[in-house]
Design a protein around this motif. Structure first.
Motif, mmCIF file in Angstrom:
data_model
loop_
_atom_site.group_PDB
_atom_site.id
_atom_site.type_symbol
_atom_site.label_atom_id
_atom_site.label_comp_id
_atom_site.label_asym_id
_atom_site.label_seq_id
_atom_site.Cartn_x
_atom_site.Cartn_y
_atom_site.Cartn_z
ATOM 1 N N PRO A 164 0.829 -1.210 0.000
ATOM 2 C CA PRO A 164 0.000 0.000 0.000
ATOM 3 C C PRO A 164 0.866 1.265 0.000
ATOM 4 O O PRO A 164 2.070 1.192 0.224
ATOM 5 C CB PRO A 164 -0.793 -0.114 1.306
ATOM 6 C CG PRO A 164 0.002 -1.015 2.185
ATOM 7 C CD PRO A 164 0.779 -1.930 1.279
ATOM 8 N N THR A 165 0.230 2.391 -0.271
ATOM 9 C CA THR A 165 0.925 3.685 -0.257
ATOM 10 C C THR A 165 0.603 4.374 1.062
ATOM 11 O O THR A 165 -0.562 4.481 1.424
ATOM 12 C CB THR A 165 0.376 4.582 -1.399
ATOM 13 O OG1 THR A 165 0.321 3.787 -2.583
ATOM 14 C CG2 THR A 165 1.225 5.799 -1.630
ATOM 15 N N THR A 166 1.627 4.805 1.762
ATOM 16 C CA THR A 166 1.331 5.583 2.978
ATOM 17 C C THR A 166 1.882 6.991 2.826
ATOM 18 O O THR A 166 3.052 7.189 2.510
ATOM 19 C CB THR A 166 1.920 4.943 4.258
ATOM 20 O OG1 THR A 166 3.192 4.389 3.919
ATOM 21 C CG2 THR A 166 1.042 3.840 4.807
ATOM 22 N N LEU A 167 1.003 7.944 3.002
ATOM 23 C CA LEU A 167 1.355 9.354 2.826
ATOM 24 C C LEU A 167 0.753 10.174 3.958
ATOM 25 O O LEU A 167 -0.191 9.728 4.618
ATOM 26 C CB LEU A 167 0.772 9.871 1.504
ATOM 27 C CG LEU A 167 1.248 9.225 0.201
ATOM 28 C CD1 LEU A 167 0.350 9.662 -0.946
ATOM 29 C CD2 LEU A 167 2.690 9.602 -0.084
ATOM 30 N N GLU A 168 1.304 11.357 4.164
ATOM 31 C CA GLU A 168 0.694 12.314 5.093
ATOM 32 C C GLU A 168 -0.170 13.235 4.246
ATOM 33 O O GLU A 168 0.351 14.077 3.539
ATOM 34 C CB GLU A 168 1.799 13.156 5.755
ATOM 35 C CG GLU A 168 2.276 12.734 7.135
ATOM 36 C CD GLU A 168 1.174 12.275 8.086
ATOM 37 O OE1 GLU A 168 0.215 13.058 8.297
ATOM 38 O OE2 GLU A 168 1.272 11.150 8.610
ATOM 39 N N MET A 169 -1.455 13.028 4.255
ATOM 40 C CA MET A 169 -2.308 13.884 3.428
ATOM 41 C C MET A 169 -3.631 14.113 4.113
ATOM 42 O O MET A 169 -4.350 13.157 4.407
ATOM 43 C CB MET A 169 -2.599 13.192 2.089
ATOM 44 C CG MET A 169 -1.614 13.460 0.997
ATOM 45 S SD MET A 169 -2.302 12.856 -0.554
ATOM 46 C CE MET A 169 -0.887 13.008 -1.627
ATOM 47 N N ASP A 170 -3.949 15.344 4.387
ATOM 48 C CA ASP A 170 -5.261 15.687 4.930
ATOM 49 C C ASP A 170 -5.996 16.526 3.911
ATOM 50 O O ASP A 170 -5.369 17.197 3.088
ATOM 51 C CB ASP A 170 -5.110 16.489 6.225
ATOM 52 C CG ASP A 170 -4.651 15.606 7.371
ATOM 53 O OD1 ASP A 170 -5.101 14.435 7.415
ATOM 54 O OD2 ASP A 170 -3.854 16.074 8.203
#
Ligand code: ADP
Ligand code: MG
Length: 336
Positions: free
Chosen positions: A16-22
């Motif tokens: 999976p892709t893990t990102l910091e995105m809000d």
């Protein structure tokens, strides 16, 4: 590497892709996306929405943030003009002992795990790749791998959405796929207040005055219909701060203006500065309707070439928005 066996075939799964995105502001589009994914009855099925908007408007961010909001793993599949049907599903790879190993794409991994897949920039993909997804996008919810000789069924929790840029460098999606990619959720320009909050979120170390100055530029650009996006704003601000990093004092108002000019010319172009005094607009992004107009012109030219001497004085000197795809071939015609 995780693997799973389906009908006797071992499939190696993607990560999976893990990102910091809000997602900041515009709660309506977030609501629409989550509503499309929800099931409200045991006989109900999730929908496969498409997220539309100009490049850099926040489409991928919205999809990712929505998935995180419902605590799901996210798999991003980056679609390109070279994406083949098997890339979307299962690809054979030669293993260390010369054996064939089957690798599940991020899409198929999300299907198996009951996660979310974002087909990013879906309309860069040619029609034959879309065709392989038709059964997945309706109530059948499966894909077939010709190469591995298996059918993969989607987990009930699997959800998918497609982001699509509205610019000229893309294919038109075929109607039978378009009708499966519903609803259409459009990301529009944020308000000044939200745009400030988004820039602050992305560049938390930037001075308030700088962010406000860049946002004023962006808001003027939005009003003038110049296709500059939040991504452009983030890039301009970042570059301004990097350029000014050599100074040993906080940026003065005059320095801010001159660094803004320099950064904007380098990130965008000279013309972009005209947005500030409202004298010039950037060439607007061409939308499907405009692509169509151009296409009919091309059809016309081909017709002339086919059916007799071509006089060559067709008026093609107006705003020449591209109609070619990434490989220089014309975009496909859109049906009504
Ligand atoms: N509503 C938003 N909340 C947070 N960040 C945003 C928002 N809209 C845009 N951005 C920021 O703008 C930039 C471009 O967004 P992205 O999702 O990559 O655009 P797109 O997929 O439409 O090309 C990113 O840096 C992203 O963080
Ligand atoms: Mg994107």
């Amino acid at each position: 590497m995780d693997s799973i066996t389906i009908d006797g075939v071992q499939l190696f799964l993607s990560n999976p892709t893990t990102l910091e995105m809000d997602w900041i502001g515009q709660p309506d589009v977030m609501e629409q996306l989550l509503a499309a994914w929800a099931t409200i009855h045991e006989a109900d099925l999730p929908m496969c929405p498409r997220i539309l908007g100009q490049p850099g408007s926040g489409k991928t961010t919205l999809a990712y943030a929505a998935a995180k909001k419902i605590n799901k793993e996210v798999y991003i599949f980056q679609c390109t003009a070279d994406t083949r049907p098997e890339d979307l599903i299962i690809t054979p790879v030669l293993g260390s002992k010369q054996e064939i190993r089957y690798h599940a794409s991020s899409l198929v991994t999300a299907m198996i795990k009951g996660a979310i897949c974002i087909l990013d920039e879906g309309n860069r993909m040619p029609e034959k790749s879309w065709a392989s997804l038709a059964p997945l996008l309706d109530k059948r919810r499966y894909v077939e791998s010709i190469l591995a000789g298996i059918q993969v069924k989607a987990h009930p929790d699997f959800r998918v959405c497609v982001t699509m840029n509205q610019d000229a460098s893309v294919f038109e999606i075929p109607d039978y796929i378009g009708s499966r990619l519903q609803p259409k959720i459009t990301v529009t320009y944020p308000s000044r207040e939200n745009e400030i909050a988004i820039l602050k979120y992305n560049i938390p170390f930037a001075q308030k005055e700088i962010i406000e100055y860049v946002v004023d530029f962006l808001q003027k650009a939005h009003k003038a219909d110049a296709a500059y996006s939040i991504r452009d704003g983030v890039n301009i601000t970042r570059f301004m701060l990097k350029l000014a990093a050599k100074e040993d004092h906080p940026m003065t108002s005059d320095e801010m203006k001159s660094y803004f000019k320099l950064a904007t010319t380098k990130v965008l172009d000279e013309d972009a500065l005209d947005v500030l005094d409202g004298t010039k607009k950037r060439k607007k992004i061409s939308f499907p309707g405009e692509i169509n107009k151009q296409l009919f012109k091309i059809d016309d030219l081909i017709d002339k070439l086919d059916h007799g001497p071509f006089d060559g004085d067709d008026d093609d000197d107006e705003d020449n928005t591209g109609v070619a795809d990434a490989r220089g071939q014309p975009a496909r015609k859109k049906k009504k």
